[in-house]
Design a protein around this motif. Structure first.
Motif, PDB file in Angstrom:
ATOM      1  N   MET A   1       0.843  -1.080   0.111  1.00 32.56           N
ATOM      2  CA  MET A   1      -0.413  -0.169  -0.240  1.00 32.56           C
ATOM      3  C   MET A   1       1.087   1.530   0.309  1.00 32.56           C
ATOM      4  N   ASP A   2       1.681   1.385   0.893  1.00 30.94           N
ATOM      5  CA  ASP A   2       2.730   2.882   0.678  1.00 30.94           C
ATOM      6  C   ASP A   2       3.366   2.794  -0.580  1.00 30.94           C
ATOM      7  N   GLU A   3       3.615   1.454  -1.753  1.00 31.28           N
ATOM      8  CA  GLU A   3       4.264   1.786  -2.909  1.00 31.28           C
ATOM      9  C   GLU A   3       3.194   2.008  -3.920  1.00 31.28           C
ATOM     10  N   TYR A   4       2.159   1.879  -3.522  1.00 32.29           N
ATOM     11  CA  TYR A   4       1.055   1.909  -4.743  1.00 32.29           C
ATOM     12  C   TYR A   4      -0.042   2.631  -3.984  1.00 32.29           C
TER      13      TYR A   4
ATOM     14  N   VAL B   1     -13.796  -3.892   2.814  1.00 31.17           N
ATOM     15  CA  VAL B   1     -11.869  -4.572   2.126  1.00 31.17           C
ATOM     16  C   VAL B   1     -12.109  -5.615   0.444  1.00 31.17           C
ATOM     17  N   GLY B   2     -11.427  -5.234  -0.187  1.00 32.40           N
ATOM     18  CA  GLY B   2     -11.372  -5.970  -0.877  1.00 32.40           C
ATOM     19  C   GLY B   2     -11.099  -7.856  -1.072  1.00 32.40           C
ATOM     20  N   THR B   3     -11.848  -8.416  -1.656  1.00 34.20           N
ATOM     21  CA  THR B   3     -11.063  -9.624  -1.397  1.00 34.20           C
ATOM     22  C   THR B   3     -10.899 -10.386  -3.186  1.00 34.20           C
ATOM     23  N   VAL B   4     -10.522 -11.633  -2.533  1.00 33.63           N
ATOM     24  CA  VAL B   4     -10.297 -12.583  -4.183  1.00 33.63           C
ATOM     25  C   VAL B   4     -11.572 -13.410  -4.870  1.00 33.63           C
ATOM     26  N   GLY B   5     -12.441 -13.131  -3.816  1.00 30.75           N
ATOM     27  CA  GLY B   5     -13.579 -13.389  -4.076  1.00 30.75           C
ATOM     28  C   GLY B   5     -14.527 -13.990  -3.206  1.00 30.75           C
ATOM     29  N   SER B   6     -15.945 -14.114  -3.348  1.00 33.00           N
ATOM     30  CA  SER B   6     -17.107 -13.852  -1.806  1.00 33.00           C
ATOM     31  C   SER B   6     -16.911 -15.045  -1.154  1.00 33.00           C
ATOM     32  N   SER B   7     -15.422 -15.988  -1.344  1.00 30.07           N
ATOM     33  CA  SER B   7     -15.687 -17.081  -0.678  1.00 30.07           C
ATOM     34  C   SER B   7     -14.758 -16.888   0.452  1.00 30.07           C
TER      35      SER B   7
ATOM     36  N   GLU C   1     -11.769  -5.075  16.335  1.00 30.14           N
ATOM     37  CA  GLU C   1     -10.458  -4.584  15.598  1.00 30.14           C
ATOM     38  C   GLU C   1      -9.489  -5.411  15.778  1.00 30.14           C
ATOM     39  N   GLU C   2      -9.595  -6.487  16.588  1.00 28.23           N
ATOM     40  CA  GLU C   2      -8.421  -7.224  17.269  1.00 28.23           C
ATOM     41  C   GLU C   2      -8.292  -8.415  16.123  1.00 28.23           C
ATOM     42  N   LEU C   3      -8.949  -8.143  14.730  1.00 23.97           N
ATOM     43  CA  LEU C   3      -9.440  -9.021  13.904  1.00 23.97           C
ATOM     44  C   LEU C   3      -7.565  -8.234  12.663  1.00 23.97           C
ATOM     45  N   ILE C   4      -8.147  -6.758  12.757  1.00 24.60           N
ATOM     46  CA  ILE C   4      -7.037  -5.861  12.183  1.00 24.60           C
ATOM     47  C   ILE C   4      -5.743  -6.379  12.100  1.00 24.60           C
ATOM     48  N   PHE C   5      -5.199  -6.494  11.441  1.00 19.55           N
ATOM     49  CA  PHE C   5      -3.294  -6.141  12.039  1.00 19.55           C
ATOM     50  C   PHE C   5      -3.087  -5.514  11.126  1.00 19.55           C
ATOM     51  N   HIS C   6      -1.883  -4.502  11.466  1.00 16.39           N
ATOM     52  CA  HIS C   6      -1.592  -3.873  11.847  1.00 16.39           C
ATOM     53  C   HIS C   6       0.156  -3.916  10.880  1.00 16.39           C
ATOM     54  N   ILE C   7       0.945  -4.226   9.880  1.00 15.78           N
ATOM     55  CA  ILE C   7       2.622  -4.830   9.564  1.00 15.78           C
ATOM     56  C   ILE C   7       2.739  -2.918   9.480  1.00 15.78           C
ATOM     57  N   ASN C   8       4.473  -2.661   9.853  1.00 16.82           N
ATOM     58  CA  ASN C   8       5.063  -1.787   9.060  1.00 16.82           C
ATOM     59  C   ASN C   8       6.645  -2.032   8.266  1.00 16.82           C
TER      60      ASN C   8
ATOM     61  N   PRO D   1      -2.862  -1.220   7.723  1.00 15.21           N
ATOM     62  CA  PRO D   1      -4.064  -2.339   8.085  1.00 15.21           C
ATOM     63  C   PRO D   1      -4.385  -3.308   7.459  1.00 15.21           C
ATOM     64  N   THR D   2      -4.424  -4.803   7.854  1.00 17.69           N
ATOM     65  CA  THR D   2      -4.619  -5.805   6.819  1.00 17.69           C
ATOM     66  C   THR D   2      -6.107  -6.950   7.574  1.00 17.69           C
ATOM     67  N   PHE D   3      -6.372  -7.045   6.728  1.00 15.57           N
ATOM     68  CA  PHE D   3      -7.784  -8.117   6.974  1.00 15.57           C
ATOM     69  C   PHE D   3      -8.052  -8.615   6.295  1.00 15.57           C
TER      70      PHE D   3
END
Length: 499
Positions: A87-90, A121-127, A298-305, A312-314
């Motif tokens: 996300m930071d690059e794009y 959030v966007g996903t790879v499909g409804s699954s 909120e606990e389901l959302i991960f934060h990476i750096n 944030p990523t879920f």
């Protein structure tokens, strides 16, 4: 002195592909080959094999988009090397995803302000979208049970038996009991009253389907909301609703704007939709949106750096392409509400043309409804001479891929054919399909007649009718044949549809 030289057999760089050794050597199937081959030879060999695939435009089994405008194709190819998770690059790609989430949330009447950011959030499909929504429901339910000092190890979810296989995957992978409302002949969607009866204090949510895979029918989410509200008031529970709008989410707002199925209903806490179905994007994109922030723990959302900034990523996966996200935004701004409505109206009109043509054969009963996803599901009035599986197999000779299948438990004796009407299925193709169906019916009828004549001749050769062939099957025998055929097909392929 000659200035030219004759290329040796080993000089593959000047040999055309079909004059080279590569087209006469067996292709690797289990191990990476030891040596390289020229790029044009690799391309030609793989391209030739792919010719044996079916034509996606004639694959009437799939809800997934098979055509997009060339301008969007160019955008897709330009972004094919972008990893969405960076996300930071794009940052622009990330912004486009957020815009799509906001647009979808407003389309589904989420209770947010005009300029307020939606939760989704966007996903790879409804699954994947369904897995994420299910996890949110499960975690919220567990927190509530812990706070009440009650057991929280036996969650369940209530659905209809007509749900797509991804719901069974969610239940099995994340240890949630799946309580299915059985179907019955003539009623192939979840009965809201029966669903509410199955709800107990361990039910994390009731899942309603807006666009059944089997018949395209919309389930009555409004009635489900009303009945479940009454039960919640009586019991003190707060059982919510998730709407699986994988197929119908981009249809109902444009064709049935007055239909209440979305966030206008208080108990609807999350909705998933497939961008790669009637969102009109190639396979690989889905969406899930929540009513508000409180519905996504909120606990389901991960934060990476480690990619450059706090992100944030879920999601269930990590890396994925950006192309489909960009393509979805293209469709939203390219078509607008007007364009989507026109396309959906065209699909419904072509579905009516196909339905009329199939009814005109006087051979089939229409199983699908007029309100719902634009598709036509139909069954044979009489399966004594041939089955829907015979019709499906015969249509492949004309290039058509029309699925045939049996209904779920308690209605498995009903076997149907289904044609999904997508954006690129025109009236002329609908009329051509009807013509080819009539040809197939004539051929199957003639085949049965010839078989009957041969059987009669053989029977006449037997004294006193001994050894005569039984020609007419009972309804029970026909249903048993259908069940055996389906079982063999499933055992042979073991595949499921795309969600």
């Amino acid at each position: 002195m000659s200035l030219s030289a004759v290329a040796s057999d080993a000089d593959d760089s000047v040999a055309c592909t079909f004059a080279s050794r590569y087209v006469r050597e067996a292709l690797p199937r289990f191990r990476i080959p030891e040596h390289s081959i020229p790029k044009d030879a690799a391309y030609q060999i793989i391209n030739d094999e792919l010719m044996l695939d079916g034509n996606p435009r004639l694959n009437l089994a799939s809800f997934v988009t098979t055509w997009m405008e060339p301008e969007c194709d160019r955008l897709i190819m330009a972004a094919v090397n972008k990893n969405y998770v960076d996300m930071d690059e794009y940052p622009v790609t990330t912004e486009l995803q957020n815009r799509c989430v906001n647009m979808i949330a407003h389309l589904f009447n989420a209770p947010i302000g005009e300029d307020e950011t939606a939760v989704g959030v966007g996903t790879v499909g409804s699954s994947e979208a369904i897995m994420l929504a299910g996890l949110a429901f499960k975690r919220k339910w567990q927190h509530k049970k812990k706070a009440e000092g009650k057991p929280y190890d036996k969650p369940n979810i209530v659905t209809g038996a007509n749900v797509q296989v991804c719901w069974e995957k969610f239940a099995r992978y994340f240890e949630v009991e799946l309580k299915e409302v059985r179907l019955k002949e003539g009623y192939y969607v979840m009965d809201p009253a029966k669903a509410v009866e199955m709800v107990d204090e361990n039910t994390i949510c009731v899942a309603a389907i807006l666009g059944s895979t089997l018949t395209g029918e919309f389930e009555d989410v409004k009635l489900l909301n009303d009945l479940l509200t009454e039960k919640n008031q009586e019991t003190g529970w707060d059982t919510p609703i998730h709407v699986d709008a994988a197929s119908g989410g981009f249809i109902a707002p444009f064709l049935y704007p007055e239909l209440e199925w979305d966030f206008r209903l208080p108990l609807v806490k999350s909705i998933n939709v497939s961008g790669h179905k009637y969102g009109l994007v190639y396979a690989g994109v889905g969406w899930v949106v929540w009513r508000n922030k409180e519905d996504l723990p909120e606990e389901l959302i991960f934060h990476i750096n480690y990619l450059g900034a706090d992100q944030p990523t879920f999601t269930l996966n990590f890396s994925k392409g950006s192309s489909q996200i960009i393509a979805q935004y293209y469709q939203f701004i390219r078509l607008g509400f007007e364009g989507f409505r026109n396309i959906m109206e065209n699909c419904m009109e072509n579905a009516k043309v196909l339905k009329a043509g199939i009814e005109g054969t006087e051979t089939f009963d229409i199983v699908s409804k007029d309100v719902g996803v634009p598709l036509v599901a139909f069954s044979l009035k009489d399966s004594a001479k041939y089955t829907v599986f015979d019709v499906s197999e015969s249509l492949r000779r004309f290039g058509w891929i029309v699925p045939s299948y049996t209904m779920p438990a308690d209605a498995e004796h009903v076997a149907v054919l289904r044609v999904v009407i997508r954006e690129d299925f025109s009236r002329s193709l609908a009329e051509r399909l009807v013509t080819d169906i009539n040809k197939v019916l004539t051929e199957l009828e003639n085949r049965w007649t010839k078989t009957t004549m041969v059987a009669h001749v053989k029977a006449e050769d037997k004294p006193d009718g001994v050894g005569a062939v039984v020609l007419k099957k009972t309804v029970k025998q026909t249903h048993e044949d259908i069940a055996r055929y389906w079982k063999r097909l499933v055992d042979r392929k073991k595949t499921s549809g795309v969600c």
